[in-house]
Scaffold this motif. Structure first.
Motif, PDB file in Angstrom:
ATOM      1  N   PRO A  41       0.820  -1.230   0.000  1.00  0.00           N
ATOM      2  CA  PRO A  41       0.000   0.000   0.000  1.00  0.00           C
ATOM      3  C   PRO A  41       0.849   1.274   0.000  1.00  0.00           C
ATOM      4  N   ALA A  42       1.989   1.241   0.695  1.00  0.00           N
ATOM      5  CA  ALA A  42       2.864   2.414   0.738  1.00  0.00           C
ATOM      6  C   ALA A  42       3.539   2.642  -0.611  1.00  0.00           C
ATOM      7  N   ARG A  43       3.863   1.552  -1.317  1.00  0.00           N
ATOM      8  CA  ARG A  43       4.509   1.687  -2.632  1.00  0.00           C
ATOM      9  C   ARG A  43       3.526   2.113  -3.712  1.00  0.00           C
ATOM     10  N   ALA A  44       2.250   1.809  -3.528  1.00  0.00           N
ATOM     11  CA  ALA A  44       1.245   2.202  -4.532  1.00  0.00           C
ATOM     12  C   ALA A  44       1.302   3.716  -4.722  1.00  0.00           C
ATOM     13  N   ARG A  45       1.201   4.154  -5.965  1.00  0.00           N
ATOM     14  CA  ARG A  45       1.254   5.597  -6.232  1.00  0.00           C
ATOM     15  C   ARG A  45      -0.039   6.289  -5.817  1.00  0.00           C
ATOM     16  N   LEU A  64     -11.016  12.571  -2.150  1.00  0.00           N
ATOM     17  CA  LEU A  64      -9.700  12.371  -2.767  1.00  0.00           C
ATOM     18  C   LEU A  64      -9.775  12.387  -4.285  1.00  0.00           C
ATOM     19  N   VAL A  65     -10.863  11.850  -4.836  1.00  0.00           N
ATOM     20  CA  VAL A  65     -11.045  11.821  -6.293  1.00  0.00           C
ATOM     21  C   VAL A  65     -11.138  13.237  -6.868  1.00  0.00           C
ATOM     22  N   GLY A  66     -11.529  14.194  -6.035  1.00  0.00           N
ATOM     23  CA  GLY A  66     -11.666  15.572  -6.496  1.00  0.00           C
ATOM     24  C   GLY A  66     -10.357  16.317  -6.673  1.00  0.00           C
ATOM     25  N   PHE A  67      -9.271  15.767  -6.163  1.00  0.00           N
ATOM     26  CA  PHE A  67      -7.971  16.431  -6.281  1.00  0.00           C
ATOM     27  C   PHE A  67      -7.249  15.992  -7.561  1.00  0.00           C
ATOM     28  N   SER A  68      -6.175  16.692  -7.882  1.00  0.00           N
ATOM     29  CA  SER A  68      -5.344  16.304  -9.023  1.00  0.00           C
ATOM     30  C   SER A  68      -4.639  14.989  -8.726  1.00  0.00           C
ATOM     31  N   PRO A  69      -4.816  13.973  -9.601  1.00  0.00           N
ATOM     32  CA  PRO A  69      -4.117  12.692  -9.384  1.00  0.00           C
ATOM     33  C   PRO A  69      -2.603  12.870  -9.335  1.00  0.00           C
ATOM     34  N   LEU A  70      -2.096  13.775 -10.155  1.00  0.00           N
ATOM     35  CA  LEU A  70      -0.651  14.009 -10.210  1.00  0.00           C
ATOM     36  C   LEU A  70      -0.154  14.632  -8.904  1.00  0.00           C
ATOM     37  N   ALA A  71      -0.888  15.614  -8.397  1.00  0.00           N
ATOM     38  CA  ALA A  71      -0.499  16.254  -7.138  1.00  0.00           C
ATOM     39  C   ALA A  71      -0.614  15.282  -5.969  1.00  0.00           C
ATOM     40  N   GLN A  72      -1.632  14.403  -6.003  1.00  0.00           N
ATOM     41  CA  GLN A  72      -1.797  13.408  -4.940  1.00  0.00           C
ATOM     42  C   GLN A  72      -0.635  12.413  -4.936  1.00  0.00           C
ATOM     43  N   ARG A  73      -0.306  11.895  -6.122  1.00  0.00           N
ATOM     44  CA  ARG A  73       0.816  10.952  -6.233  1.00  0.00           C
ATOM     45  C   ARG A  73       2.115  11.596  -5.756  1.00  0.00           C
ATOM     46  N   THR A  74       2.304  12.856  -6.155  1.00  0.00           N
ATOM     47  CA  THR A  74       3.538  13.560  -5.795  1.00  0.00           C
ATOM     48  C   THR A  74       3.620  13.773  -4.293  1.00  0.00           C
ATOM     49  N   ALA A  75       2.516  14.186  -3.675  1.00  0.00           N
ATOM     50  CA  ALA A  75       2.498  14.418  -2.227  1.00  0.00           C
ATOM     51  C   ALA A  75       2.777  13.124  -1.462  1.00  0.00           C
ATOM     52  N   LYS A  76       2.137  12.030  -1.884  1.00  0.00           N
ATOM     53  CA  LYS A  76       2.324  10.751  -1.195  1.00  0.00           C
ATOM     54  C   LYS A  76       3.781  10.304  -1.256  1.00  0.00           C
ATOM     55  N   LEU A 121       6.487  12.060  -1.938  1.00  0.00           N
ATOM     56  CA  LEU A 121       7.365  13.001  -1.235  1.00  0.00           C
ATOM     57  C   LEU A 121       7.330  12.739   0.277  1.00  0.00           C
ATOM     58  N   LEU A 122       6.145  12.606   0.842  1.00  0.00           N
ATOM     59  CA  LEU A 122       6.028  12.404   2.284  1.00  0.00           C
ATOM     60  C   LEU A 122       6.634  11.069   2.711  1.00  0.00           C
ATOM     61  N   ASN A 123       6.391  10.017   1.917  1.00  0.00           N
ATOM     62  CA  ASN A 123       6.997   8.715   2.244  1.00  0.00           C
ATOM     63  C   ASN A 123       8.515   8.757   2.137  1.00  0.00           C
ATOM     64  N   ALA A 137      14.455  17.323   3.254  1.00  0.00           N
ATOM     65  CA  ALA A 137      13.016  17.256   2.978  1.00  0.00           C
ATOM     66  C   ALA A 137      12.529  18.538   2.305  1.00  0.00           C
ATOM     67  N   ILE A 138      12.998  19.678   2.773  1.00  0.00           N
ATOM     68  CA  ILE A 138      12.595  20.958   2.179  1.00  0.00           C
ATOM     69  C   ILE A 138      13.119  21.075   0.749  1.00  0.00           C
ATOM     70  N   GLU A 139      14.346  20.607   0.538  1.00  0.00           N
ATOM     71  CA  GLU A 139      14.940  20.632  -0.809  1.00  0.00           C
ATOM     72  C   GLU A 139      14.117  19.765  -1.776  1.00  0.00           C
ATOM     73  N   LEU A 140      13.771  18.552  -1.350  1.00  0.00           N
ATOM     74  CA  LEU A 140      12.985  17.656  -2.203  1.00  0.00           C
ATOM     75  C   LEU A 140      11.579  18.217  -2.445  1.00  0.00           C
TER      76      LEU A 140
END
Length: 261
Positions: free
Chosen positions: A94-98, A200-212, A214-216, A226-229
């Motif tokens: 689940p963590a690896r899933a985009r 969640l479906v209402g957000f940008s899929p690209l922004a969601q994948r990127t946020a997930k 990045l945080l992981n 972390a700030i640099e990335l």
């Protein structure tokens, strides 16, 4: 309604294309024990839903009053040391899933059931939830990332208390300690899950994948790294179609139509 179901050993996969939702449903009554073979199959199920264009959000849930009492105990003695050393890789699926992954927990959520829920992005819990890592009672320790993920969330003192005493954590405490994302009445768990999927479906899929990702990826990083990335991810999204659509929709006071590009 566009809905498909695939039944496997101990669980099934349901896809609701209209809701852009893919569910992995534990279904081995009465306690939804998870066999050794099922762990590999669950990993493949997450990979399958992650690759399915109809699915925007993945939900992990279970039939009955208990999410899962954990692994099939005799299976640990039957499996080779090499095989069990790979358990954490399967449970980290689940963590690896985009895509965003929601765990909907009720009743007993023990051992590997707790560990796979900890690998999800959101944990929605019924008031009936009891979380535990009971492996010490078997002369073992959690083997699928449970103690490691838990320590990141609640710290070493509370993790030692839970792991070394095989202690059960009830729903309210799980929520207070930041293990659970949301705590709801038992009768509201399905509705709360559906509401989070819609949100969640209402957000940008690209922004969601990127946020997930990045945080992981930055969970173990220094603050400066972390700030640099974060800055690099922000600048990459700056040139995306979704960001342009989001800004234009905001100024036009309309709902954005994100495409994931």
């Amino acid at each position: 309604m566009s809905h498909t179901t695939e039944t496997l050993d101990g669980f099934r996969i349901e896809i609701d294309a209209d809701a852009q939702r893919g569910d992995i449903v534990l279904d081995r009554g009465p306690f939804n024990t998870i066999s050794m073979e099922q762990r590999d199959a669950l990993r493949l199920a997450f990979e399958q839903l992650d690759a399915d264009a109809r699915v925007r959000v993945i939900v992990l849930r279970a039939e009955g009053e208990h999410f899962s009492s954990g692994g099939y105990i005799m299976g640990f003695l039957e499996a080779s040391p090499e095989h069990v050393s790979h358990l954490a890789w399967n449970i980290a699926a689940p963590a690896r899933a985009r895509k965003p992954v929601i765990a909907a927990n009720r009743g007993y959520t023990f051992g590997v059931g707790f560990e796979i829920s900890l690998a999800c992005d959101f944990r929605l819990v019924s008031e009936t939830v009891e979380y535990a890592l009971p492996e010490q009672k078997l002369g073992q320790i959690p083997g699928s990332g449970g103690s490691a993920r838990l320590q990141k969330i609640v710290g070493i003192t509370r993790t030692k208390d839970i792991v070394m005493r095989s202690k059960r954590i009830k729903a309210q405490q799980a929520y207070d300690w930041g293990i659970a994302t949301e705590l709801v009445a038992d009768s509201e768990l399905e509705a709360a899950t559906a509401a989070l999927v819609r949100e969640l479906v209402g957000f940008s899929p690209l922004a969601q994948r990127t946020a997930k990702k990045l945080l992981n990826d930055t969970e173990d990083a220094s603050l400066s790294t972390a700030i640099e990335l974060e800055g690099h991810c922000y600048s990459r999204l700056r040139s995306s179609d979704d960001f342009r659509e989001g800004v234009e929709a905001f100024h036009a006071k309309r709902k954005p139509n994100f495409q994931g590009s």
